[in-house]
Scaffold this motif. Structure first.
Motif, PDB file in Angstrom:
ATOM      1  N   ILE A  82       0.946  -1.279   0.042  1.00 32.66           N
ATOM      2  CA  ILE A  82       0.024  -0.063   0.179  1.00 32.66           C
ATOM      3  C   ILE A  82       0.900   1.085   0.014  1.00 32.66           C
ATOM      4  CG2 ILE A  82      -0.260   0.103   2.385  1.00 32.66           C
ATOM      5  CD1 ILE A  82      -3.057   0.946   2.238  1.00 32.66           C
ATOM      6  N   HIS A  83       0.468   2.169  -0.643  1.00 26.26           N
ATOM      7  CA  HIS A  83       1.151   3.320  -0.671  1.00 26.26           C
ATOM      8  C   HIS A  83       1.120   4.303   0.528  1.00 26.26           C
ATOM      9  CE1 HIS A  83       1.730   4.436  -5.270  1.00 26.26           C
ATOM     10  NE2 HIS A  83       0.934   3.194  -5.137  1.00 26.26           N
ATOM     11  N   HIS A  84       2.257   4.606   0.940  1.00 30.85           N
ATOM     12  CA  HIS A  84       2.335   5.712   2.251  1.00 30.85           C
ATOM     13  C   HIS A  84       2.900   6.838   2.036  1.00 30.85           C
ATOM     14  CE1 HIS A  84       1.577   2.037   4.620  1.00 30.85           C
ATOM     15  NE2 HIS A  84       2.695   1.351   3.986  1.00 30.85           N
ATOM     16  N   PRO A  85       2.381   7.992   2.294  1.00 32.81           N
ATOM     17  CA  PRO A  85       2.739   9.379   2.107  1.00 32.81           C
ATOM     18  C   PRO A  85       3.713   9.792   3.854  1.00 32.81           C
ATOM     19  CG  PRO A  85       0.339   9.394   2.926  1.00 32.81           C
ATOM     20  CD  PRO A  85       0.609   8.044   2.775  1.00 32.81           C
ATOM     21  N   PHE A  86       4.888   9.921   3.018  1.00 35.19           N
ATOM     22  CA  PHE A  86       5.971  10.071   4.138  1.00 35.19           C
ATOM     23  C   PHE A  86       6.135  11.614   4.285  1.00 35.19           C
ATOM     24  CE2 PHE A  86      10.484  11.092   5.174  1.00 35.19           C
ATOM     25  CZ  PHE A  86      10.600  10.053   6.273  1.00 35.19           C
ATOM     26  N   HIS A 138       6.670  10.549   9.829  1.00 33.74           N
ATOM     27  CA  HIS A 138       5.480   9.433   9.834  1.00 33.74           C
ATOM     28  C   HIS A 138       4.818   9.266   8.319  1.00 33.74           C
ATOM     29  CE1 HIS A 138       2.466  12.316  10.467  1.00 33.74           C
ATOM     30  NE2 HIS A 138       3.439  13.197  11.137  1.00 33.74           N
ATOM     31  N   CYS A 139       4.166   8.326   8.333  1.00 32.24           N
ATOM     32  CA  CYS A 139       3.230   7.973   7.433  1.00 32.24           C
ATOM     33  C   CYS A 139       1.827   8.933   7.729  1.00 32.24           C
ATOM     34  CB  CYS A 139       2.577   6.578   7.127  1.00 32.24           C
ATOM     35  SG  CYS A 139       1.381   6.629   6.072  1.00 32.24           S
ATOM     36  N   HIS A 140       1.482  10.043   6.591  1.00 30.68           N
ATOM     37  CA  HIS A 140       0.349  10.678   7.060  1.00 30.68           C
ATOM     38  C   HIS A 140      -1.006  10.101   6.687  1.00 30.68           C
ATOM     39  CE1 HIS A 140      -1.180  14.628   7.888  1.00 30.68           C
ATOM     40  NE2 HIS A 140      -0.002  14.970   8.290  1.00 30.68           N
ATOM     41  N   ILE A 141      -1.253   8.795   6.657  1.00 31.04           N
ATOM     42  CA  ILE A 141      -2.424   8.146   6.726  1.00 31.04           C
ATOM     43  C   ILE A 141      -2.690   8.149   8.101  1.00 31.04           C
ATOM     44  CG2 ILE A 141      -3.741   5.882   6.463  1.00 31.04           C
ATOM     45  CD1 ILE A 141      -2.158   5.704   3.675  1.00 31.04           C
ATOM     46  N   LEU A 142      -3.664   8.641   8.489  1.00 29.49           N
ATOM     47  CA  LEU A 142      -3.619   9.091  10.072  1.00 29.49           C
ATOM     48  C   LEU A 142      -3.957   7.609  10.774  1.00 29.49           C
ATOM     49  CD1 LEU A 142      -6.105  12.159   9.922  1.00 29.49           C
ATOM     50  CD2 LEU A 142      -3.656  12.128   9.887  1.00 29.49           C
ATOM     51  N   GLU A 143      -4.483   6.811  10.340  1.00 27.54           N
ATOM     52  CA  GLU A 143      -4.579   5.411  11.045  1.00 27.54           C
ATOM     53  C   GLU A 143      -3.145   4.539  10.946  1.00 27.54           C
ATOM     54  OE1 GLU A 143      -6.788   6.604   8.840  1.00 27.54           O
ATOM     55  OE2 GLU A 143      -8.601   6.578   9.880  1.00 27.54           O
ATOM     56  N   HIS A 144      -2.357   4.686   9.854  1.00 28.86           N
ATOM     57  CA  HIS A 144      -1.146   4.163  10.014  1.00 28.86           C
ATOM     58  C   HIS A 144      -0.122   4.866  10.953  1.00 28.86           C
ATOM     59  CE1 HIS A 144      -1.759   2.803   5.578  1.00 28.86           C
ATOM     60  NE2 HIS A 144      -2.514   2.572   6.289  1.00 28.86           N
ATOM     61  N   HIS A 145      -0.314   6.133  10.902  1.00 29.17           N
ATOM     62  CA  HIS A 145       0.547   7.129  12.008  1.00 29.17           C
ATOM     63  C   HIS A 145       0.126   6.707  13.387  1.00 29.17           C
ATOM     64  CE1 HIS A 145       1.232  11.016  13.955  1.00 29.17           C
ATOM     65  NE2 HIS A 145       2.085  10.168  14.198  1.00 29.17           N
ATOM     66  N   GLY A 169       1.434   3.430  14.542  1.00 28.02           N
ATOM     67  CA  GLY A 169       2.848   2.989  14.779  1.00 28.02           C
ATOM     68  C   GLY A 169       3.968   3.429  13.656  1.00 28.02           C
ATOM     69  N   MET A 170       3.263   3.544  12.367  1.00 24.66           N
ATOM     70  CA  MET A 170       4.209   3.935  11.562  1.00 24.66           C
ATOM     71  C   MET A 170       4.701   5.463  11.411  1.00 24.66           C
ATOM     72  SD  MET A 170       3.803   3.419   7.018  1.00 24.66           S
ATOM     73  CE  MET A 170       3.852   1.552   7.302  1.00 24.66           C
ATOM     74  N   MET A 171       5.593   5.660  12.530  1.00 24.29           N
ATOM     75  CA  MET A 171       6.232   6.890  12.775  1.00 24.29           C
ATOM     76  C   MET A 171       7.256   6.581  13.599  1.00 24.29           C
ATOM     77  SD  MET A 171       6.112   7.457  16.491  1.00 24.29           S
ATOM     78  CE  MET A 171       5.806   9.405  16.299  1.00 24.29           C
TER      79      MET A 171
HETATM   80 CU   LIG Z   1       0.662   4.581   5.563  1.00 20.72          CU
END
Ligand SMILES: [Cu+2]
Length: 476
Positions: free
Chosen positions: A403-407, A457-464, A467-469
Motif C-alpha cells: 500500500i502507498h504511504h505518504p511520508f 511518519h506516514c500521513h495516513i492518519l490510521e497508519h501514523h 505505529g508508522m512513525m
Molecule cells: Cu501509511
C-alpha cells in the motif's frame, strides 16, 4: 502483552510516577497502551524560550490570530446538519495569511471535550512550537495555549491537531496557511481549495471509526469535500487565469487531481514555488500534500469536472474516478495574469551519486488487536537515530508493503532525489512525499539550526496512529 512504548517514555525523561495525560496518548496511538510519547519534563522552559525568541524581521509584523476549537453543526451536505468539530465554527478553519518575516501568534482555546494541540504542517518552526506530543503537553478542555513563531518561507501550508488525529481531523479540525513572499507571480485571482472526505452514516453523522479494514486502508470517506462542502460548484471568469492553492487534508485519500483533463501549470509544491512553471494535466496529491496551480483560461460557458482520477493505492477499497467539484466558466473578463518562466532558484542539495545515510523501512506486522500494526524499521513508534545540525541527510525510504504511504518529515524541507530509481520531473522543496507500494524514494535534506525533538511518519492518519512513525532529535 508487553508495552512496546514503555522504554520510550523513560528515555524522554518522564519523571517516575508521572503519567501521560489521560485520554490522549492512548487515543492517538490506537490503544497501544497508556504511554506512547510524552514531552520531557522541561518542555515548558523550551517553549517559553521559543515564544520569547519569535521576533518579526524589520518591516514585518506580528499577526495575531485567535482560534477556538469547538463542536458545532456543519452542513457538509446541503440541508443536513452534522455534529462536527472545527476551528472558529468553520470547516476548514480560517485561512491564516501572512508574509515571509512576519511572526504568527496563534492563541488556541480548546472548547472540545478532549485535549488537543496544533501542528503547523510544513512551517519551519522551532521544535518547541511543532505542536506534537513530544514537545508540549496537549491543551486541556477550557485551556488556552499560545503558539508564536516566525515565518521563514513562502508557500501553502496547513494546520491540524497532533492529538487523536484519526478523530479530530476527520471531524473537521484543519485549516490552510498562506505565506506570501516578495515577487510572487501575479494572477487574476487566487483561492485556497482544501480537499477532504468524510464518512457519514445514515443519519448524516460522522461514522465512528472502526474495523480492521479501515485500520488497514485508513479512513476514506465517501462524501468528498472542497472547503468543507460536498461537491460544490465553483465559477471562474472566462479568459482568466487563477492561482489555486490545493491542500489534501484527507485522512487517507490520494487525489490524482484533474481539472477537466485540461493542462494547468504547477507553480509550487509543499515548500513553495518551483524554479519554473511545469505544465501537466494531472498531479498526485498524497494525504497532506499541497500544490499551487495556475488554472485557466477557459472559454465562457465551459463546464469542467474537478476530480480525482482512478489511483490504485493498494487499499481494499476499490480505486475509482471520483468528483470533487464542478467548475463553470462565467462571462469573460480581461486577464492581467503574468506567470514568469523563472519563479525562483532552487539549489540542489546533492549533485551526482551519493550513498544513503539512513534507511527507513515502512512495513507492518500482524497484531491481535487491529489485525495489523504499522512499523518503521520493524518497530511501531520507532525511536530513530539523531541528526546533527548541518550534516547532509540522504534517506532511502523503502516501502515493504503493498500500500502507498505518504511520508511526512516534520519541520524541515527535503528534496526528492529519486522515486523508484528515477529522478522526479522537477526540483522542489517538499515535506511530504508519496512512497509507492513496494517502492522506494530517496530524499536529501540538511537540518538547519533548530535542535530538538522531531518526527517523521506516514500521513495516513490510521497508519501514523498504528505505529508508522519515528521520533528523533536534531542535535548541535
Ligand atoms: Cu501509511
Amino acid at each position: 502483552m508487553p508495552d512496546p512504548h514503555e522504554h520510550t517514555g523513560r528515555e524522554h525523561g518522564r519523571p517516575p510516577g508521572e503519567h501521560a495525560p489521560s485520554g490522549t496518548a492512548g487515543h492517538a496511538h490506537g490503544g497501544h497502551g497508556p504511554v506512547a510519547h510524552v514531552a520531557p519534563a522541561d518542555w515548558h522552559a523550551a517553549y517559553l524560550r521559543a515564544l520569547e525568541a519569535a521576533r518579526p524581521e524589520p518591516g514585518c509584523a506580528v499577526v495575531p490570530v485567535e482560534l477556538e476549537a469547538r463542536e458545532m453543526d456543519w452542513e457538509f451536505t446541503p440541508g443536513r446538519a452534522t455534529r462536527a468539530w472545527g476551528y472558529d465554527g468553520r470547516i476548514p478553519g480560517p485561512t491564516l495569511e501572512a508574509r515571509v518575516g512576519d511572526v504568527l501568534e496563534v492563541r488556541l482555546t480548546n472548547r472540545l471535550p478532549e485535549p488537543t494541540a496544533i501542528h503547523w504542517h510544513g512551517l519551519r518552526v522551532p521544535a518547541a512550537m511543532d505542536g506534537t506530543e513530544m514537545v508540549q503537553r496537549p491543551v486541556e478542555p477550557g485551556q488556552t495555549f499560545t503558539y508564536r513563531f516566525k515565518l521563514p518561507d513562502a508557500g501553502t501550508f496547513w494546520y491540524h491537531p497532533h492529538v487523536h488525529e484519526t478523530v479530530q481531523l476527520e471531524r473537521g479540525l484543519y485549516g490552510a496557511i498562506v505565506v506570501r513572499g516578495p515577487g510572487e507571480p501575479q494572477l487574476d485571482a487566487e483561492r485556497v481549495l482544501v480537499l477532504d472526505d468524510v464518512q457519514l452514516d445514515r443519519n448524516g453523522q460522522i461514522a465512528p471509526p472502526g474495523g480492521w479494514r479501515e485500520w488497514h486502508d485508513g479512513r476514506q470517506g465517501d462524501t468528498r469535500l472542497v472547503n468543507g462542502r460536498w461537491e460544490p460548484e465553483l465559477t471562474i471568469a472566462g479568459g482568466q487565469v487563477e492561482r489555486w492553492r490545493f491542500v489534501n487534508a484527507a485522512s487517507a485519500r490520494h487525489v490524482r487531481l484533474s481539472i477537466g483533463g485540461r493542462p494547468f501549470r504547477i507553480l509550487g509544491t509543499d515548500g513553495g514555488l518551483l524554479e519554473s512553471p511545469f505544465t501537466a494535466s494531472e498531479v498526485l496529491l498524497a494525504p497532506a500534500d499541497r500544490v499551487d496551480l495556475a488554472v485557466g483560461p477557459f472559454h465562457e460557458g465551459e463546464t469542467l469536472m474537478i476530480e480525482a482520477l482512478r489511483f490504485n493505492r493498494g487499499s481494499f477499497a476499490r480505486a475509482r474516478r471520483e468528483t470533487f467539484a464542478t467548475l463553470r466558466a462565467g462571462p469573460a473578463a480581461p486577464s492581467r495574469a503574468v506567470i514568469p518562466d523563472a519563479l525562483r532558484r532552487i539549489e540542489p542539495i546533492v549533485r551526482g551519486p551519493v550513498q544513503p545515510t539512513r534507511e527507513i523501512r515502512l512495513g507492518w506486522k500482524l497484531s491481535g488487536k487491529h489485525g495489523v500494526d504499522f512499523t518503521i524499521n520493524r518497530e511501531s513508534h520507532h525511536r530513530a537515530e539523531p541528526c546533527r545540525v548541518g550534516e547532509l541527510q540522504v534517506w532511502e525510504i523503502v516501502n515493504a508493503s503493498p500500500i502507498h504511504h505518504p511520508f511526512h518529515l516534520h519541520g524541515f524541507f527535503f528534496q526528492v532525489l529519486a522515486v523508484n530509481g528515477k529522478p522526479p520531473p522537477f526540483l522542489s522543496w517538499e515535506d511530504t512525499v508519496d512512497v509507492p507500494a513496494r517502492g522506494r524514494v530517496r530524499i536529501a535534506w540538511v537540518p538547519d539550526d533548530r535542535p530538538g525533538s522531531w518526527m517523521y511518519h506516514c500521513h495516513i492518519l490510521e497508519h501514523h496512529a498504528g505505529g508508522m512513525m519515528a521520533h528523533f532529535d536534531v542535535v548541535r
